[in-house]
Design an enzyme around this catalytic site. Sequence first.
Site, PDB file in Angstrom:
ATOM      1  N   SER A  79       0.377  -1.173  -0.233  1.00 47.81           N
ATOM      2  CA  SER A  79       0.018   0.289   0.320  1.00 47.81           C
ATOM      3  C   SER A  79       1.284   1.364   0.190  1.00 47.81           C
ATOM      4  O   SER A  79       1.795   1.519   0.548  1.00 47.81           O
ATOM      5  CB  SER A  79      -0.968   0.062   1.158  1.00 47.81           C
TER       6      SER A  79
ATOM      7  N   HIS B 122      -1.016  -1.422  -4.042  1.00 51.57           N
ATOM      8  CA  HIS B 122      -2.499  -1.044  -3.554  1.00 51.57           C
ATOM      9  C   HIS B 122      -2.725   0.795  -3.333  1.00 51.57           C
ATOM     10  O   HIS B 122      -1.762   1.220  -3.130  1.00 51.57           O
ATOM     11  CB  HIS B 122      -2.774  -1.566  -2.610  1.00 51.57           C
TER      12      HIS B 122
ATOM     13  N   ASP C 104      -5.031   3.762  -1.650  1.00 54.71           N
ATOM     14  CA  ASP C 104      -5.810   3.636  -0.356  1.00 54.71           C
ATOM     15  C   ASP C 104      -6.171   5.002  -0.884  1.00 54.71           C
ATOM     16  O   ASP C 104      -5.941   6.421  -0.754  1.00 54.71           O
ATOM     17  CB  ASP C 104      -5.245   3.592   1.182  1.00 54.71           C
TER      18      ASP C 104
ATOM     19  N   MET D 278      -9.265   7.967  -0.073  1.00 52.96           N
ATOM     20  CA  MET D 278      -9.957   8.299   1.029  1.00 52.96           C
ATOM     21  C   MET D 278     -10.526   8.913   1.056  1.00 52.96           C
ATOM     22  O   MET D 278      -9.917  10.543   0.108  1.00 52.96           O
ATOM     23  CB  MET D 278      -9.069   8.016   2.685  1.00 52.96           C
TER      24      MET D 278
ATOM     25  N   HIS E  91      -8.590   0.545  -3.841  1.00 48.63           N
ATOM     26  CA  HIS E  91      -9.606   0.374  -2.723  1.00 48.63           C
ATOM     27  C   HIS E  91     -10.119   1.794  -1.995  1.00 48.63           C
ATOM     28  O   HIS E  91      -8.989   2.844  -1.691  1.00 48.63           O
ATOM     29  CB  HIS E  91      -8.360  -0.323  -1.769  1.00 48.63           C
TER      30      HIS E  91
ATOM     31  N   MET F  76     -12.639   4.120  -0.501  1.00 54.32           N
ATOM     32  CA  MET F  76     -13.174   4.264   1.235  1.00 54.32           C
ATOM     33  C   MET F  76     -14.079   5.577   1.102  1.00 54.32           C
ATOM     34  O   MET F  76     -13.506   6.924   1.343  1.00 54.32           O
ATOM     35  CB  MET F  76     -11.719   4.191   2.002  1.00 54.32           C
TER      36      MET F  76
ATOM     37  N   MET G 198     -11.431  -6.287   5.911  1.00 54.31           N
ATOM     38  CA  MET G 198     -10.241  -4.722   6.504  1.00 54.31           C
ATOM     39  C   MET G 198     -10.477  -6.076   7.899  1.00 54.31           C
ATOM     40  O   MET G 198     -10.910  -6.624   8.584  1.00 54.31           O
ATOM     41  CB  MET G 198     -11.138  -4.111   6.401  1.00 54.31           C
TER      42      MET G 198
ATOM     43  N   ASP H  83      -6.643  -6.107   5.203  1.00 50.94           N
ATOM     44  CA  ASP H  83      -5.596  -5.266   4.606  1.00 50.94           C
ATOM     45  C   ASP H  83      -5.943  -4.562   5.820  1.00 50.94           C
ATOM     46  O   ASP H  83      -7.164  -3.905   7.108  1.00 50.94           O
ATOM     47  CB  ASP H  83      -6.484  -4.418   3.770  1.00 50.94           C
TER      48      ASP H  83
HETATM   49  C1  DX5 Z   1      -6.198   1.801   5.552  1.00 50.70           C
HETATM   50  C2  DX5 Z   1      -5.491   1.106   4.272  1.00 50.70           C
HETATM   51  C3  DX5 Z   1      -4.898  -0.272   4.293  1.00 50.70           C
HETATM   52  C4  DX5 Z   1      -3.325   0.332   5.019  1.00 50.70           C
HETATM   53  C5  DX5 Z   1      -2.872  -0.759   5.594  1.00 50.70           C
HETATM   54  O1  DX5 Z   1      -7.287   2.537   5.527  1.00 50.70           O
HETATM   55  O2  DX5 Z   1      -6.925   0.550   3.733  1.00 50.70           O
HETATM   56  O3  DX5 Z   1      -4.361  -0.255   2.414  1.00 50.70           O
HETATM   57  O4  DX5 Z   1      -2.475   1.507   4.151  1.00 50.70           O
HETATM   58  O5  DX5 Z   1      -1.838  -0.192   6.182  1.00 50.70           O
HETATM   59  P1  DX5 Z   1      -0.439  -1.111   7.043  1.00 50.70           P
HETATM   60  O6  DX5 Z   1      -0.372  -2.340   6.795  1.00 50.70           O
HETATM   61  O7  DX5 Z   1       0.678  -0.286   7.710  1.00 50.70           O
HETATM   62  O8  DX5 Z   1      -1.507  -1.930   8.451  1.00 50.70           O
HETATM   63 ZN    ZN Z   2      -6.651  -0.270   1.977  1.00 51.54          ZN
END
Ligand code: DX5
Ligand code: ZN
Length: 232
Positions: A8, A33, A35, A37, A66, A68, A137, A175
């Site tokens: 990620s 990956h 993220d 947000m 991903h 969110m 998750m 994740d």
């Molecule tokens: C959290 C994200 C993850 C995050 C994982 O909301 O969706 O993808 O980046 O990070 P680590 O591996 O550090 O928990």
């Molecule tokens: Zn993620």
Amino acid sequence: MSITLAPSILSANFGEMSEEIQRVFEAGASWIHLDIMDGVFVPNLTFGPVALKSFRKPKGCVFDAHLMVVNPERHIEAFVEAGADIITVHAETTSHLHRLVQQIKACGVKASVALTPATPLNVLDWIYLDLDMILLMSVNPGWGGQSFISAIYQKIEALTQLLHDRGRSIPIQVDGGVNRQTIRKIVAAGASNLVTGSAVFGQASSTMEYRANLQALLQEAELGLVDRNRVI
Ligand code: DX5
Ligand code: ZN
């Protein structure tokens, strides 16, 4: 099913994202990956399709987006256009999950659904056949570097059993809090696609360091595969 690690970039250096992606890809990661947000569904804000479009994608690399975000249906086409190869949406963000999944597939990319830790598996009961992957998750989404919620081991086992019973062979992605200490048990429980942010990027910054981190994770994951086969 073989193991896939999906670093990620949330934990990478945002000032040189294309270079970071290139380094971790050269280090052996075939998935990246992403993220996304929105500051509404989750408290944190990251980037949107315009920024994604500016990231250089190495040949053969899978961009794993991903989402969110609330109202994900408004953004699917933009993320596909920006380079996403697989899009994961949260079941908690839509009233019309089936339609949303069809919308993603109509764009010619793979569709996956994510569940936050408290969301039960049965929201997927009538949509298993339409999915290319399921993301469980193992932290509450929003930040990298959180601790794995231990109840999720059992949730992975339950989903593995469910997919087996239905004859569905799609990867379970996990994740949040995936690291050298947790990955073996996560794989043993049935997951094969592992998102790793801080465990790959952490204090590291070079291809060599990323490769060492990826290999250490992979080694533990392979032990998890052996454990899994022993149980079966
Ligand atoms: C959290 C994200 C993850 C995050 C994982 O909301 O969706 O993808 O980046 O990070 P680590 O591996 O550090 O928990
Ligand atoms: Zn993620």
